[in-house]
Scaffold this motif. Structure first.
Motif, PDB file in Angstrom:
ATOM      1  N   ASN A  70       0.842  -1.195   0.000  1.00  0.00           N
ATOM      2  CA  ASN A  70       0.000   0.000   0.000  1.00  0.00           C
ATOM      3  C   ASN A  70       0.878   1.246   0.000  1.00  0.00           C
ATOM      4  O   ASN A  70       1.830   1.350   0.774  1.00  0.00           O
ATOM      5  CB  ASN A  70      -0.905   0.005   1.231  1.00  0.00           C
ATOM      6  N   ILE A  71       0.548   2.196  -0.844  1.00  0.00           N
ATOM      7  CA  ILE A  71       1.341   3.421  -0.970  1.00  0.00           C
ATOM      8  C   ILE A  71       0.466   4.621  -0.644  1.00  0.00           C
ATOM      9  O   ILE A  71      -0.578   4.820  -1.275  1.00  0.00           O
ATOM     10  CB  ILE A  71       1.936   3.556  -2.379  1.00  0.00           C
ATOM     11  N   ASN A  72       0.880   5.393   0.336  1.00  0.00           N
ATOM     12  CA  ASN A  72       0.138   6.603   0.692  1.00  0.00           C
ATOM     13  C   ASN A  72       0.308   7.668  -0.393  1.00  0.00           C
ATOM     14  O   ASN A  72       1.386   7.808  -0.969  1.00  0.00           O
ATOM     15  CB  ASN A  72       0.628   7.154   2.031  1.00  0.00           C
ATOM     16  N   ALA A  73      -0.763   8.428  -0.644  1.00  0.00           N
ATOM     17  CA  ALA A  73      -0.731   9.536  -1.613  1.00  0.00           C
ATOM     18  C   ALA A  73      -0.156   9.085  -2.953  1.00  0.00           C
ATOM     19  O   ALA A  73       0.685   9.750  -3.557  1.00  0.00           O
ATOM     20  CB  ALA A  73       0.078  10.702  -1.050  1.00  0.00           C
ATOM     21  N   GLU A  74      -0.643   7.953  -3.439  1.00  0.00           N
ATOM     22  CA  GLU A  74      -0.079   7.375  -4.664  1.00  0.00           C
ATOM     23  C   GLU A  74      -0.277   8.295  -5.876  1.00  0.00           C
ATOM     24  O   GLU A  74       0.625   8.416  -6.718  1.00  0.00           O
ATOM     25  CB  GLU A  74      -0.684   6.005  -4.939  1.00  0.00           C
ATOM     26  N   ASP A  75      -1.417   8.952  -5.974  1.00  0.00           N
ATOM     27  CA  ASP A  75      -1.663   9.848  -7.118  1.00  0.00           C
ATOM     28  C   ASP A  75      -0.639  10.977  -7.171  1.00  0.00           C
ATOM     29  O   ASP A  75      -0.162  11.344  -8.250  1.00  0.00           O
ATOM     30  CB  ASP A  75      -3.075  10.434  -7.035  1.00  0.00           C
ATOM     31  N   GLU A  76      -0.322  11.508  -5.987  1.00  0.00           N
ATOM     32  CA  GLU A  76       0.684  12.576  -5.913  1.00  0.00           C
ATOM     33  C   GLU A  76       2.041  12.058  -6.365  1.00  0.00           C
ATOM     34  O   GLU A  76       2.780  12.746  -7.097  1.00  0.00           O
ATOM     35  CB  GLU A  76       0.772  13.088  -4.471  1.00  0.00           C
ATOM     36  N   LYS A  77       2.380  10.843  -5.970  1.00  0.00           N
ATOM     37  CA  LYS A  77       3.677  10.273  -6.329  1.00  0.00           C
ATOM     38  C   LYS A  77       3.750   9.923  -7.808  1.00  0.00           C
ATOM     39  O   LYS A  77       4.815  10.045  -8.429  1.00  0.00           O
ATOM     40  CB  LYS A  77       3.969   9.061  -5.441  1.00  0.00           C
ATOM     41  N   ILE A  78       2.628   9.529  -8.372  1.00  0.00           N
ATOM     42  CA  ILE A  78       2.593   9.295  -9.820  1.00  0.00           C
ATOM     43  C   ILE A  78       2.873  10.597 -10.569  1.00  0.00           C
ATOM     44  O   ILE A  78       3.620  10.614 -11.559  1.00  0.00           O
ATOM     45  CB  ILE A  78       1.224   8.705 -10.236  1.00  0.00           C
ATOM     46  N   LYS A  79       2.319  11.690 -10.080  1.00  0.00           N
ATOM     47  CA  LYS A  79       2.557  13.002 -10.688  1.00  0.00           C
ATOM     48  C   LYS A  79       4.043  13.354 -10.636  1.00  0.00           C
ATOM     49  O   LYS A  79       4.604  13.893 -11.607  1.00  0.00           O
ATOM     50  CB  LYS A  79       1.741  14.063  -9.937  1.00  0.00           C
TER      51      LYS A  79
END
Length: 249
Positions: A70-79
């Motif tokens: 599980n990765i927290n704030a995954e959308d932010e990290k994808i950006k």
């Protein structure tokens, strides 16, 4: 101050900052570091936080399937990591540190990229093991179980013999004066060796790491070639970093 009050203060700071540092707590509460360490040990035993070297982080549930992290704030990290994909090209020798941002990066590396990648992160190695065109070298050593990365002299010796084109290094904290800093001494030493072995150094991190610091220095800002964040490169929060000469992506 009563113990219950101290514990409440510690947990409040942990929720606000996602981490607490023993020395900072001792200073803020005007107490000895030994007292703070005892408090952190007690809260850790109650599974209210996770004690780490130099402080504590928020308690996280361990996933049963190590391939499904599980990765927290995954959308932010994808950006963040999407910006850094432009730095990859065929034939590179790459070193990757651990961390959830680099794990997201590993997941998004194009399937047609031909490169050699060294890593001491077990989750990243597992992810890259499924990549059809990556020549993967996992650097073995003593396993730091909470982060699932290898540490120690074995890792450092192998890194010292690598001549990498580029490294992608995670950041626990960064500021203009101290540069990159880490909460753990052993991880900071491994990251130093990683930087020494690379022609180009790229650090990817979320903007909440800006202008923060940890106890152990990894490198000065001048040793970084590029930083990649979720912010627009022209954001005023990055102005001092741009002035320092580091390229902001």
């Amino acid at each position: 101050m009563l113990k219950a009050e101290r514990h409440k203060y510690i947990m409040t700071k942990l929720i606000e900052d996602q981490k607490v540092v023993t020395t900072d707590l001792a200073l803020a509460l005007d107490l000895s570091e030994d007292t703070i360490r005892r408090d952190l040990n007690e809260l850790d035993s109650k599974k209210l936080l996770e004690k780490v070297y130099g402080g504590a982080i928020q308690a996280t549930e361990k996933t049963v399937d190590v391939f499904n992290i599980n990765i927290n704030a995954e959308d932010e990290k994808i950006k963040i990591v999407t910006k850094a994909l432009s730095l990859l090209h065929d034939g590179q020798v790459i070193i990757m540190s651990g961390g959830s941002t680099n794990l997201v990066f590993a997941r998004l590396i194009p399937s047609d990229l031909n490169a050699t990648i060294y890593t001491y992160s077990l989750p990243i190695a597992m992810q890259l093991s499924q990549h059809p065109n990556i020549d993967l070298i996992f650097i073995g050593g003593k396993m730091q179980k909470n982060a699932m990365v290898t540490i120690g002299m074995d890792v450092i010796q192998i890194l010292s013999k690598i001549k990498a084109d580029i490294c992608f290094i995670g950041a626990s904290s960064i500021n203009v004066k101290q540069g990159l800093t880490e909460i753990g001494y052993e991880v900071s030493i491994v990251k130093k060796a990683m930087i020494e072995s690379s022609d180009r150094v790229v650090s990817m991190f979320s903007s909440d790491k800006l202008n923060t610091k940890m106890p152990h220095v990894v490198c000065e800002l001048s040793q970084l070639d590029t930083i990649v964040t979720d912010l627009d490169p022209e954001d005023l929060r990055l102005e001092e970093y741009r002035k320092s000469g580091v390229f902001v992506l």
